[in-house]
Design a protein around this motif. Structure first.
Motif, short mmCIF file in Angstrom:
data_model
loop_
_atom_site.label_atom_id
_atom_site.label_comp_id
_atom_site.label_asym_id
_atom_site.label_seq_id
_atom_site.Cartn_x
_atom_site.Cartn_y
_atom_site.Cartn_z
N TYR A 273 63.74 50.39 52.23
CA TYR A 273 63.93 51.53 51.33
C TYR A 273 65.06 52.41 51.86
N ASN A 274 66.27 52.06 51.48
CA ASN A 274 67.47 52.83 51.84
C ASN A 274 67.81 53.70 50.63
N TYR A 275 67.58 54.99 50.76
CA TYR A 275 67.57 55.90 49.62
C TYR A 275 68.38 57.15 49.94
N PHE A 276 69.16 57.63 48.97
CA PHE A 276 69.79 58.94 49.18
C PHE A 276 69.85 59.71 47.87
N GLU A 277 69.88 61.03 48.03
CA GLU A 277 70.11 61.97 46.94
C GLU A 277 71.26 62.88 47.34
N ILE A 278 72.14 63.16 46.41
CA ILE A 278 73.26 64.08 46.63
C ILE A 278 73.23 65.12 45.52
N ASN A 288 68.85 54.00 45.32
CA ASN A 288 67.78 53.32 46.03
C ASN A 288 68.18 51.86 46.19
N LEU A 289 68.37 51.42 47.44
CA LEU A 289 68.82 50.05 47.67
C LEU A 289 67.89 49.01 47.05
N GLU A 290 66.60 49.31 46.97
CA GLU A 290 65.67 48.34 46.39
C GLU A 290 65.88 48.18 44.88
N ARG A 291 66.72 49.03 44.31
CA ARG A 291 67.22 48.89 42.92
C ARG A 291 68.74 49.05 42.97
N MET A 292 69.38 48.18 43.74
CA MET A 292 70.76 48.42 44.19
C MET A 292 71.81 48.36 43.08
N ASN A 293 71.48 47.82 41.93
CA ASN A 293 72.46 47.80 40.84
C ASN A 293 72.45 49.08 40.01
#
Length: 390
Positions: A273-278, A288-293
């Motif tokens: 779970y590689n996730y970021f918010e900006i 969210n990398l687990e939904r990388m597209n």
């Protein structure tokens, strides 16, 4: 077509991911220089033979020093554990080889600086493989930020969570020992988050961190124990865990933005779970990398009756980077494709002389931040990046 010979050092998880990219990138992308899979290097000769046969490497070698002595090797791919990076990278640079290196970059800032200086002195192309930069959705985030659509950035919120060592019986692999890994998820997972934050938001000015180790001792590893795998064979002998199991770090960026970085291997249900918010003055981005597209986008200028996060599918060729070389719109790509994109960009940098990022300089900046986090956790004090000691 011009060719260049590649040697890969390391044949496990990353060795497979890299080999797949070296082999298949020229089949999907027009490349001015075609990589040739010349020699694979590993310690176990029988396993090495099987690896080379499966992935198409022409030759094998069990001594990485002999690989670097070869005149027919142009590129060295470093896919071994972190504690081996420094010696191989410095020697490869001195031998005039271009370097494609896995993350985390190094165990210490002193090692990182030596690797960067050796590469620069040799005039080679050097690349640090933070592959997540090369997700089309992340590239879209960069484009939107650079176009000013998000406005002034106020916040970065990053989390990289996994769960593969929650079981106290998972063995003491190299990832859990300071002498081979340096740190736990603070260095392994946060290295990716720090790289993405620097790429999208900017350099970091200071950090404050806390780290903890939940399970202090683990069984010594049996045969085949590796990343994500407990291996086989039972043992009653125990060893001390000498790295963190989880890390939390807050940061101030040079541009005034504030950020947080959470890294843990103790998050049940989170596999990668590689996730970021900006968050910015004009809008927000979520990945969210687990939904990388997918990239989620919110724009404050949208009419009030239509405001909300929209989900952009970054699979439209000609609109999103790299996608035109893969499948028709809506046909998603996956984890392995980021490595192909890295190989393509790396070979283009060799061909044109144009810089590639992240490179060993970015590796130094990454280790500065991570080491500042370690120092902060040890002292309980906020640490300025400029004060980090090599």
């Amino acid at each position: 077509m011009k060719t260049m010979n590649v040697a890969i050092i390391g044949t496990k998880f990353m060795g497979k991911a890299h080999s797949n990219a070296w082999l298949n990138a020229p089949r999907f992308f027009d490349m001015g220089i075609k990589p040739v899979l010349k020699v694979a290097c590993g310690r176990n000769e029988e396993e090495l033979k099987a690896f080379a046969e499966r992935w198409g490497w022409e030759e094998i070698e069990t001594d990485w020093r002999k690989v670097l002595e070869r005149d027919d090797v142009d590129i060295v791919d470093i896919s071994v554990p972190t504690h081996l990076h420094h010696d191989i990278a410095v020697a490869a640079a001195k031998a005039g080889k271009h370097i494609f290196c896995e993350k985390p970059f190094a165990l210490t800032l002193a090692e990182a600086q030596a690797m960067y200086e050796a590469a620069e002195a040799a005039g080679i192309v050097h690349y640090l493989n933070h592959n997540y930069r090369r997700c089309p959705a992340v590239m879209l985030a960069k484009r939107l930020i650079d176009e000013g659509q998000i406005g002034r950035i106020f916040h970065w919120r990053g989390a990289y969570l996994q769960d593969w060592i929650v079981d106290p019986n998972f063995p003491l692999t190299w990832h859990l020992q300071k002498e081979t890994a340096g740190t736990g998820p603070h260095g392994d997972l946060n290295s990716h988050s720090v790289d993405l934050a620097r790429f999208l938001v900017g350099d970091i000015k200071s950090v404050s961190a806390m780290m903890t180790t939940f399970i202090k001792e683990r069984p010594l590893p049996g045969a085949g124990a590796a990343t994500f795998s407990a291996g086989s064979g039972e043992t009653t002998e125990m060893g001390e865990v000498t790295v963190d199991d989880a890390s939390f770090m807050v940061a101030e960026f040079e541009n005034g933005a504030l950020g947080s970085f959470e890294a843990s291997r103790f998050a049940p249900g989170r596999k990668n779970y590689n996730y970021f918010e900006i968050y910015g003055s004009k809008g927000s981005l979520v990945f969210n990398l687990e939904r990388m597209n997918e990239l989620q986008l919110f724009l404050r200028d949208d009419p009030a009756y239509a405001q909300g996060f929209r989900t952009i599918i970054a699979t439209e060729g000609g609109q999103h980077k790299y996608i035109a070389n893969w499948w028709p719109p809506g046909h998603i790509i996956g984890y392995e494709h980021e490595f192909h994109h890295a190989v393509v960009d790396f070979m283009k940098a060799i061909e044109t002389g144009e810089p590639i990022a992240p490179n060993f300089y970015d590796g130094v900046k990454e280790i500065e931040v991570l080491q500042a986090g370690v120092q902060s956790a040890q002292t309980g004090q906020r640490v300025a990046i400029e004060d980090v000691a090599a």
